[in-house]
Design an enzyme around this catalytic site. Structure first.
Site, PDB file in Angstrom:
ATOM      1  N   HIS A  21      68.786  22.473  14.057  1.00 20.31           N
ATOM      2  CA  HIS A  21      67.872  23.499  13.556  1.00 20.31           C
ATOM      3  C   HIS A  21      67.591  23.391  12.058  1.00 20.31           C
ATOM      4  CE1 HIS A  21      68.347  25.041  17.567  1.00 20.31           C
ATOM      5  NE2 HIS A  21      67.219  25.709  17.340  1.00 20.31           N
ATOM      6  N   TRP A  76      62.911  18.892  23.339  1.00 18.19           N
ATOM      7  CA  TRP A  76      63.721  19.655  22.394  1.00 18.19           C
ATOM      8  C   TRP A  76      64.753  20.498  23.149  1.00 18.19           C
ATOM      9  CZ3 TRP A  76      65.222  19.916  17.573  1.00 18.19           C
ATOM     10  CH2 TRP A  76      65.736  21.120  17.067  1.00 18.19           C
TER      11      TRP A  76
END
Length: 106
Positions: A21, A76
């Site tokens: 992230h 993802w």
């Protein structure tokens, strides 16, 4: 519309999740914005991830289906989902459990 949700993070995957992230793939960010999501944050505390975002579109379910169909977003999620563990009290069909908003102040 403001939305909050919660999920567990696997302890052995926390640092990987944080690393991922720090560098979210640009195509994933583009899709999030194209699906009318803004002010998106994820917080961590004691084994839990808390997600907050605002939805500004007109058809939430359609936009979420659009996001789920996006090939880069699918890739993802294939990388991030193994870091997570859904909570036992989530509703059927949820990965991240939706939370009830009990207070808001602008």
């Amino acid at each position: 519309m403001r939305l909050g949700s919660v999920i567990k993070v696997k302890p052995e995957k926390l640092e990987e999740y944080k690393r991922l992230h720090r560098n979210v793939w640009p195509d994933v960010l583009k899709t999030i914005k194209a699906c009318h999501i803004s002010n998106y944050s994820i917080y961590y505390k004691d084994g839990f991830l808390f997600s907050y975002y605002e939805y500004k579109g007109n058809d939430y379910h359609q936009d979420m289906a659009k996001m789920a169909a996006d090939p880069k977003t699918k890739k993802w999620w294939a990388v991030t989902d193994p870091c997570q563990s859904p909570i036992e009290t989530r509703n059927e069909g949820e990965w991240w459990a939706a939370m009830e908003e009990v207070f808001h102040l602008d």
